[in-house]
Enzyme design. Structure first.
Site, PDB file in Angstrom:
ATOM      1  N   HIS A  37     -12.341  -1.550   6.997  1.00  0.00           N
ATOM      2  CA  HIS A  37     -12.596  -1.976   5.819  1.00  0.00           C
ATOM      3  C   HIS A  37     -14.382  -1.101   5.615  1.00  0.00           C
ATOM      4  O   HIS A  37     -14.787  -1.049   4.869  1.00  0.00           O
ATOM      5  CB  HIS A  37     -12.782  -3.345   5.205  1.00  0.00           C
ATOM      6  CG  HIS A  37     -11.365  -3.235   5.251  1.00  0.00           C
ATOM      7  ND1 HIS A  37     -10.357  -4.879   6.436  1.00  0.00           N
ATOM      8  CD2 HIS A  37     -10.643  -3.795   4.356  1.00  0.00           C
ATOM      9  CE1 HIS A  37      -9.092  -4.171   5.964  1.00  0.00           C
ATOM     10  NE2 HIS A  37      -8.934  -4.243   5.225  1.00  0.00           N
ATOM     11  N   LYS A 150      -4.263   5.250   7.774  1.00  0.00           N
ATOM     12  CA  LYS A 150      -3.433   4.825   8.173  1.00  0.00           C
ATOM     13  C   LYS A 150      -2.479   4.501   7.194  1.00  0.00           C
ATOM     14  O   LYS A 150      -1.116   4.248   8.073  1.00  0.00           O
ATOM     15  CB  LYS A 150      -4.041   3.568   8.631  1.00  0.00           C
ATOM     16  CG  LYS A 150      -3.170   2.224   9.825  1.00  0.00           C
ATOM     17  CD  LYS A 150      -3.654   0.746  10.319  1.00  0.00           C
ATOM     18  CE  LYS A 150      -3.816  -0.277   9.096  1.00  0.00           C
ATOM     19  NZ  LYS A 150      -2.247  -0.155   8.188  1.00  0.00           N
ATOM     20  N   GLN A 154       1.032   5.058   1.005  1.00  0.00           N
ATOM     21  CA  GLN A 154       0.196   4.145  -0.294  1.00  0.00           C
ATOM     22  C   GLN A 154      -0.372   5.125  -0.441  1.00  0.00           C
ATOM     23  O   GLN A 154      -1.131   4.935  -1.411  1.00  0.00           O
ATOM     24  CB  GLN A 154      -0.338   3.282   0.482  1.00  0.00           C
ATOM     25  CG  GLN A 154      -1.168   2.209  -0.416  1.00  0.00           C
ATOM     26  CD  GLN A 154      -1.835   0.842   0.261  1.00  0.00           C
ATOM     27  OE1 GLN A 154      -1.351  -0.731   0.539  1.00  0.00           O
ATOM     28  NE2 GLN A 154      -2.812   1.331   0.153  1.00  0.00           N
ATOM     29  N   LEU A 185      -7.141  -0.448  13.768  1.00  0.00           N
ATOM     30  CA  LEU A 185      -7.310  -1.522  13.520  1.00  0.00           C
ATOM     31  C   LEU A 185      -6.691  -1.601  12.043  1.00  0.00           C
ATOM     32  O   LEU A 185      -7.052  -1.060  10.686  1.00  0.00           O
ATOM     33  CB  LEU A 185      -8.750  -1.271  13.315  1.00  0.00           C
ATOM     34  CG  LEU A 185      -9.345  -0.388  13.596  1.00  0.00           C
ATOM     35  CD1 LEU A 185     -11.488  -0.969  13.345  1.00  0.00           C
ATOM     36  CD2 LEU A 185      -9.469  -1.384  15.486  1.00  0.00           C
ATOM     37  N   SER A 187      -5.714  -5.799   9.947  1.00  0.00           N
ATOM     38  CA  SER A 187      -5.648  -7.186   9.856  1.00  0.00           C
ATOM     39  C   SER A 187      -4.315  -7.789  10.564  1.00  0.00           C
ATOM     40  O   SER A 187      -5.113  -8.971  11.387  1.00  0.00           O
ATOM     41  CB  SER A 187      -5.505  -7.475   8.824  1.00  0.00           C
ATOM     42  OG  SER A 187      -6.755  -6.492   7.577  1.00  0.00           O
TER      43      SER A 187
END
Length: 285
Positions: A37, A150, A154, A185, A187
């Protein structure tokens, strides 16, 4: 750093900036922020005068209620990362702020980009993504919006959706950030045990091997997919969701490996679902 909790608060601030001829960049997130992020914030800072970040775990994009309930939250840590990343404004809405009358019974789709990958394995997911993005764009009115590649499908969907609906926003895709060992990476990585994190490295290794095979001259996508699958199948802890070799622009199947190519994988390690991809270009013969 400004913190807003309502669309009205954001609207007032954005109008002020735009009255000063400032360009507004936007990074929508679901929180539990990490270096991936932060890299989007840096891209935003390089392109826009003002950086807006939203932190909202969107219930409309979860097809599994248990997955939604388990999604990690760390608002205090997120705000520290935003502040250190020189974010100008953080939008921290409640569910009732985004969906005051509940999640509406409306279906937003870009059908030609929703025939495979996560659109199939997570039914309703992208409809929820497009719903929340349309509302966030309406509130923030950004000039630029930044999405990590990633989540490649989307990124393509949002870009095409904005084009179809003539949203006056430039959608910018940013490269995937990885750990030193190559893990993309996410969450969700926080839900992996140390052993599972080691197993998850096979995802990026499989994709990297697939890329190397294509660059070595292999033209058959079935051969490349089988090579990648062998890597993933070597671990009994990995359960394959999908593994695809597609046209990176259209997400359509390929008969011969040339042009812009997407290698995409989704797997389960325990109860945690992880996705990753690599893109490359091979000149047509």
């Amino acid at each position: 750093m400004i913190i807003c909790r309502t669309p009205e608060e954001i609207s007032v601030q954005v109008r002020r900036w735009k009255a000063e001829d400032k360009k507004v960049g936007f990074v929508p997130t679901m929180g539990y922020l990490h270096e991936g992020h932060a890299s989007l914030f840096r891209e935003c800072l390089s392109k826009a005068d003002k950086t807006v970040v939203s932190i909202f775990v969107n219930p409309a994009q979860f097809n599994d209620p248990e997955d939604y309930a388990k999604y990690p939250i760390n608002t205090d840590g997120d705000l520290k990362i935003c502040e250190s990343g020189k974010v100008d404004l953080v939008f921290l809405p409640e569910k009732e702020t985004i969906y005051p009358e509940g999640i509406p019974n409306v279906v937003l789709q870009v059908p030609h980009l929703m025939r495979n990958l996560c659109a199939v394995s997570r039914p309703g997911h992208f409809e929820g993504v497009l719903l929340v993005i349309s509302r966030l764009f309406h509130f923030v009115k950004p000039d630029f919006a930044f999405f990590g590649k990633k989540d490649y499908q989307q990124y393509l969907l949002v870009k095409e959706f904005c084009k179809i609906l003539a949203f006056p926003v430039e959608v910018i895709g940013c490269e995937t950030i990885r750990s030193d060992k190559g893990l993309a990476l996410s969450s969700r990585n926080s839900r992996l045990s140390e052993d599972e994190k080691e197993e998850s490295l096979l995802i990026s290794r499989a994709l990297k091997l697939g890329e190397a095979q294509i660059l070595s001259g292999i033209k058959d996508p079935v051969v490349v997919r089988d090579i990648m699958k062998d890597v993933l199948d070597s671990s009994p802890k990995i359960r394959l969701d999908y593994l695809e070799v597609l046209n990176a622009d259209t997400l359509e199947s390929l008969e011969i490996l040339e042009g812009n190519i997407l290698l995409a994988a989704a797997v389960f390690i325990g109860s945690v679902r992880l996705i990753d991809n690599r893109t490359l270009r091979v000149a047509s013969v």
